[in-house]
Design a protein around this motif. Sequence first.
Motif, PDB file in Angstrom:
ATOM      1  N   ARG A   1       0.814  -1.221   0.000  1.00 10.59           N
ATOM      2  CA  ARG A   1       0.000   0.000   0.000  1.00 10.59           C
ATOM      3  C   ARG A   1       0.848   1.271   0.000  1.00 10.59           C
ATOM      4  NH1 ARG A   1      -5.068  -1.939   0.913  1.00 10.59           N
ATOM      5  NH2 ARG A   1      -5.142  -3.928   2.025  1.00 10.59           N
TER       6      ARG A   1
ATOM      7  N   ARG B   1      -4.357   3.530  -8.236  1.00  4.59           N
ATOM      8  CA  ARG B   1      -5.064   2.314  -7.857  1.00  4.59           C
ATOM      9  C   ARG B   1      -6.110   1.876  -8.888  1.00  4.59           C
ATOM     10  NH1 ARG B   1      -1.362   2.048  -3.646  1.00  4.59           N
ATOM     11  NH2 ARG B   1      -2.215   2.658  -1.614  1.00  4.59           N
TER      12      ARG B   1
ATOM     13  N   ALA C   1      -2.488   5.988   2.547  1.00  3.60           N
ATOM     14  CA  ALA C   1      -2.309   4.692   3.214  1.00  3.60           C
ATOM     15  C   ALA C   1      -1.246   4.783   4.301  1.00  3.60           C
ATOM     16  CB  ALA C   1      -1.930   3.626   2.186  1.00  3.60           C
TER      17      ALA C   1
ATOM     18  N   GLU D   1      -9.004   4.339   1.098  1.00  5.85           N
ATOM     19  CA  GLU D   1      -7.837   3.592   1.558  1.00  5.85           C
ATOM     20  C   GLU D   1      -8.109   2.941   2.912  1.00  5.85           C
ATOM     21  OE1 GLU D   1      -4.898   2.945  -0.047  1.00  5.85           O
ATOM     22  OE2 GLU D   1      -5.782   3.902  -1.809  1.00  5.85           O
TER      23      GLU D   1
ATOM     24  N   PRO E   1      -4.508  -3.347  -2.765  1.00  2.00           N
ATOM     25  CA  PRO E   1      -4.569  -1.988  -3.306  1.00  2.00           C
ATOM     26  C   PRO E   1      -4.618  -1.937  -4.830  1.00  2.00           C
ATOM     27  CG  PRO E   1      -2.380  -2.474  -2.444  1.00  2.00           C
ATOM     28  CD  PRO E   1      -3.263  -3.590  -2.003  1.00  2.00           C
TER      29      PRO E   1
END
Length: 388
Positions: free
Chosen positions: A58, A168, A185, A212, A222
């Motif tokens: 992440r 993402r 994150a 997140e 992620p």
Amino acid sequence: MDFDQESFQMQAKTFFGLEDILARELKQLGASKIKIKNRAVEFYGDLGFLYKANYSLRTALKILLPIHSFRAKNEIIFEKELINFPWEKYIYNSQSFAIDTTVYSEYFSHSQYIALKMKDTIVDRFRKKFGKRPDVDTKDPDIKFHLYITNDEVTISLDSSGEPLFKRGYRKAHFEAPINEVLAAGLLNIAGWEGKGNLLDPMCGSGTLLIEAAMMALNIPPQLYRKHFSFMNWANFNLSLYDKIKETRINRISEFNGKIVGYDISQNAINSAMSNIEAADLTEFIEVKNQDFFQSEKDMFPVLVIFNPPYNERLTIQEEDFYKKIGDTLKKAYKNTLAWFITSDIDAFKKVGLRPSRKIKLFNGKLECRFFQYDIYEGTKKIHKNII
């Protein structure tokens, strides 16, 4: 592409201040020989771990695989090293490539020029050896090289990620300088969010912190929505191994019984957040409200408050009043709460009127920031040990 060893060295890049968080992620994934560096963490793993790291980390911006290191104090030595390197092991002449360059050196002052020399050397080798050369494509290359020079130390790596890992795939709507997903994150990790209890972002903007937080709480990979990584263009790409790793990570998605709530005074921000939350398929786990934080009261017990203040972008009040109102609201309406916020105003805590229990230096790209923690308690300080 053939790796000589089952386990090889890799490097995960991140933002300044998130190195320890990233190292912890790598350890939990099963990396070995972890070494923390500036804005990066070195580690060892096999080909499957390279896939897993890209899919699961992440707080990583990209995963690099060093393929050639040497020392050079001038262009002659630099070019000689590149001429003798077997580039054909890593790229076909039918493929395209690009070179990212980072230079901190008194010997090589122009990063674009040195990248051009590297490009010319690769192209010339292919012309002489095969009569055909790979093309350069800076926008969507098949193979991405990373050239890093510090003083006289040169490292050339393969970028296994391609598009940065903060992309993402769920961000469909933007609203006034949204926080980077990797940084979001990292902030949640630092704040101690483990997907238990409740979380409030009282100035949620386009919803990045909320999304997140939900992905962490549900253990959603992620890169669940990502279609492509650069390693898929490598000659040794193992599709069945990659699919197996994806399946394993997806099967670890868990349940979440808490609440994740976002406020924002701007309806446009709420609309953006709802669009992104829907794209991430998280509407049943996140609630957003058109609500002025300064007119709100704590209604979730316990709750972790974390936010990225919009400064004057979504508020028409003066900055001095803005930070004072944050402090006043927390003190009055959010007793027995752990609250965090990040800002590029280094002295913001002086205006809040509350003493932060922690001040953490971070960078959002090149922008220096501070992440402040406030323990808002009622009565004696003994209580604050149990607040969240």
